[in-house]
Design a protein around this motif. Sequence first.
Motif, PDB file in Angstrom:
ATOM      1  N   ALA A 165       0.811  -1.220   0.000  1.00  0.00           N
ATOM      2  CA  ALA A 165       0.000   0.000   0.000  1.00  0.00           C
ATOM      3  C   ALA A 165       0.841   1.266   0.000  1.00  0.00           C
ATOM      4  O   ALA A 165       0.318   2.351  -0.255  1.00  0.00           O
ATOM      5  CB  ALA A 165      -0.925   0.011   1.222  1.00  0.00           C
ATOM      6  N   HIS A 170       2.755   0.355  -4.053  1.00  0.00           N
ATOM      7  CA  HIS A 170       1.563   0.441  -4.917  1.00  0.00           C
ATOM      8  C   HIS A 170       1.947   0.614  -6.376  1.00  0.00           C
ATOM      9  O   HIS A 170       1.200   0.225  -7.275  1.00  0.00           O
ATOM     10  CB  HIS A 170       0.575   1.499  -4.411  1.00  0.00           C
ATOM     11  CG  HIS A 170       0.772   2.906  -4.878  1.00  0.00           C
ATOM     12  ND1 HIS A 170       1.845   3.687  -4.490  1.00  0.00           N
ATOM     13  CD2 HIS A 170       0.000   3.702  -5.670  1.00  0.00           C
ATOM     14  CE1 HIS A 170       1.714   4.896  -5.036  1.00  0.00           C
ATOM     15  NE2 HIS A 170       0.605   4.917  -5.757  1.00  0.00           N
ATOM     16  N   ALA A 188      -0.267  -6.339   3.039  1.00  0.00           N
ATOM     17  CA  ALA A 188      -0.418  -5.076   3.765  1.00  0.00           C
ATOM     18  C   ALA A 188      -1.360  -5.335   4.936  1.00  0.00           C
ATOM     19  O   ALA A 188      -1.855  -6.452   5.115  1.00  0.00           O
ATOM     20  CB  ALA A 188      -0.976  -3.978   2.851  1.00  0.00           C
ATOM     21  N   HIS A 192      -6.163  -1.886   3.908  1.00  0.00           N
ATOM     22  CA  HIS A 192      -5.762  -1.537   2.544  1.00  0.00           C
ATOM     23  C   HIS A 192      -6.283  -2.502   1.485  1.00  0.00           C
ATOM     24  O   HIS A 192      -6.002  -2.320   0.304  1.00  0.00           O
ATOM     25  CB  HIS A 192      -4.227  -1.500   2.454  1.00  0.00           C
ATOM     26  CG  HIS A 192      -3.579  -0.483   3.331  1.00  0.00           C
ATOM     27  ND1 HIS A 192      -3.833   0.866   3.232  1.00  0.00           N
ATOM     28  CD2 HIS A 192      -2.675  -0.621   4.346  1.00  0.00           C
ATOM     29  CE1 HIS A 192      -3.112   1.523   4.134  1.00  0.00           C
ATOM     30  NE2 HIS A 192      -2.402   0.641   4.818  1.00  0.00           N
ATOM     31  N   PHE A 195      -8.354  -1.010  -1.501  1.00  0.00           N
ATOM     32  CA  PHE A 195      -7.476  -0.143  -2.288  1.00  0.00           C
ATOM     33  C   PHE A 195      -6.580  -0.965  -3.205  1.00  0.00           C
ATOM     34  O   PHE A 195      -6.454  -0.691  -4.405  1.00  0.00           O
ATOM     35  CB  PHE A 195      -6.646   0.711  -1.320  1.00  0.00           C
ATOM     36  CG  PHE A 195      -5.457   1.395  -1.917  1.00  0.00           C
ATOM     37  CD1 PHE A 195      -5.601   2.377  -2.893  1.00  0.00           C
ATOM     38  CD2 PHE A 195      -4.162   1.080  -1.479  1.00  0.00           C
ATOM     39  CE1 PHE A 195      -4.489   3.018  -3.429  1.00  0.00           C
ATOM     40  CE2 PHE A 195      -3.053   1.717  -2.005  1.00  0.00           C
ATOM     41  CZ  PHE A 195      -3.220   2.687  -2.990  1.00  0.00           C
ATOM     42  N   ASP A 295      -1.875   9.832   0.000  1.00  0.00           N
ATOM     43  CA  ASP A 295      -2.320   9.667   1.378  1.00  0.00           C
ATOM     44  C   ASP A 295      -2.729  11.002   1.976  1.00  0.00           C
ATOM     45  O   ASP A 295      -3.671  11.083   2.760  1.00  0.00           O
ATOM     46  CB  ASP A 295      -1.189   9.058   2.214  1.00  0.00           C
ATOM     47  CG  ASP A 295      -1.600   8.752   3.641  1.00  0.00           C
ATOM     48  OD1 ASP A 295      -2.003   7.608   3.893  1.00  0.00           O
ATOM     49  OD2 ASP A 295      -1.523   9.666   4.497  1.00  0.00           O
ATOM     50  N   HIS A 314       1.649   3.053   7.991  1.00  0.00           N
ATOM     51  CA  HIS A 314       0.389   2.609   7.383  1.00  0.00           C
ATOM     52  C   HIS A 314      -0.108   3.617   6.344  1.00  0.00           C
ATOM     53  O   HIS A 314      -1.295   3.914   6.257  1.00  0.00           O
ATOM     54  CB  HIS A 314      -0.679   2.343   8.446  1.00  0.00           C
ATOM     55  CG  HIS A 314      -0.254   1.285   9.433  1.00  0.00           C
ATOM     56  ND1 HIS A 314      -0.228  -0.055   9.111  1.00  0.00           N
ATOM     57  CD2 HIS A 314       0.173   1.389  10.711  1.00  0.00           C
ATOM     58  CE1 HIS A 314       0.191  -0.742  10.160  1.00  0.00           C
ATOM     59  NE2 HIS A 314       0.455   0.112  11.137  1.00  0.00           N
ATOM     60  N   GLN A 316      -1.089   5.061   2.718  1.00  0.00           N
ATOM     61  CA  GLN A 316      -1.726   4.536   1.509  1.00  0.00           C
ATOM     62  C   GLN A 316      -1.355   5.455   0.351  1.00  0.00           C
ATOM     63  O   GLN A 316      -1.941   6.511   0.169  1.00  0.00           O
ATOM     64  CB  GLN A 316      -3.245   4.476   1.689  1.00  0.00           C
ATOM     65  CG  GLN A 316      -3.978   3.768   0.555  1.00  0.00           C
ATOM     66  CD  GLN A 316      -5.411   3.436   0.929  1.00  0.00           C
ATOM     67  OE1 GLN A 316      -5.673   2.508   1.677  1.00  0.00           O
ATOM     68  NE2 GLN A 316      -6.352   4.197   0.402  1.00  0.00           N
TER      69      GLN A 316
END
Length: 325
Positions: A165, A170, A188, A192, A195, A295, A314, A316
Amino acid sequence: MGTGTTMRAVRLHAFGGPEVLVHEEVPRPVPGPGEVLVRVRAAGVNPLDWYARRGFPNLPRELRPAWQPPLILGSDVSGTVAELGGPDTGWSVGDEVFGLVRFPGLASGYAEYVAAPADSLARKPAALGHTEAAAVPMAALTAYQFLHRYLGYQGGGPAVVVGAAGGVGHFALQLLRLAGAEEVIAVASGRHEEFLRGLGADRFVDYTRTPVADAVRDADLLFDTVGGPDAHLLLPALRRGGRVLPVYLGDYRPELAAELGVVVNEGVWQVRSSGSDLAELAALLADGRLRVALDGVYPLHEAAAAHRRAEQGHIQGKIVLRVGD
């Protein structure tokens, strides 16, 4: 914005926590031969930035860059060419560009202007705003160069992305799919999953519930964006002859890797500035084959808040600083 010879930037005068990042007036750079001056509209925030802010305590002393305060951090920028350092840069004033600037050197991108080597820049895809474009360079180039410049990846069996993530993760997930991995497995934390499936993950492993090696067997490739002391626990997920691509330092236990017949490609590749590689990524971004996730976006003067968010983990996608209007 500063005067004609100055600009606003975020600078640190001592290593430490996010509070050492100070928004202040500094001299504006002047582009030299082969360089252009970029009016920065957005600057990407990368793990390197918060490691550098702390003085690289996570690296062995012999591997630490010799950077000393005062420093302006930031290597990822998107903006507009404001001035040419010579007649042969290949760019024109007004061109919209983005790039990983001077890496692995110091670029000073948390600023209103940055002097950038012309060959480190690519034309910004019209489909992306500056905030999205600034999120791309280091993370996407890391994934792209690892897979294509170093590994020569042309597809294969199941591929695992650990830390899928995050910024590099990604992009790696999407590039593996585009390059022909028969199955892409994203690792992850559970929040997530939606996503990552939206980006094309065929399978998802929540590492907080299930060890990767319990959920995956006989993977061809493991792209590890996490590393750390527990990295060796990932090795049984690979087939004999499988490969680990580590983005960060990790304890992969060479004796265990040898016993399992796994190849760990440690310490052999570092992302480099490359306008030509970035132009290839720009083509994928332009038509939507590659997507970038944000993010959070913070104004330049709130760089300390952006670093605090980054260190919570964490993430994204990417964190970006917005510069100017």
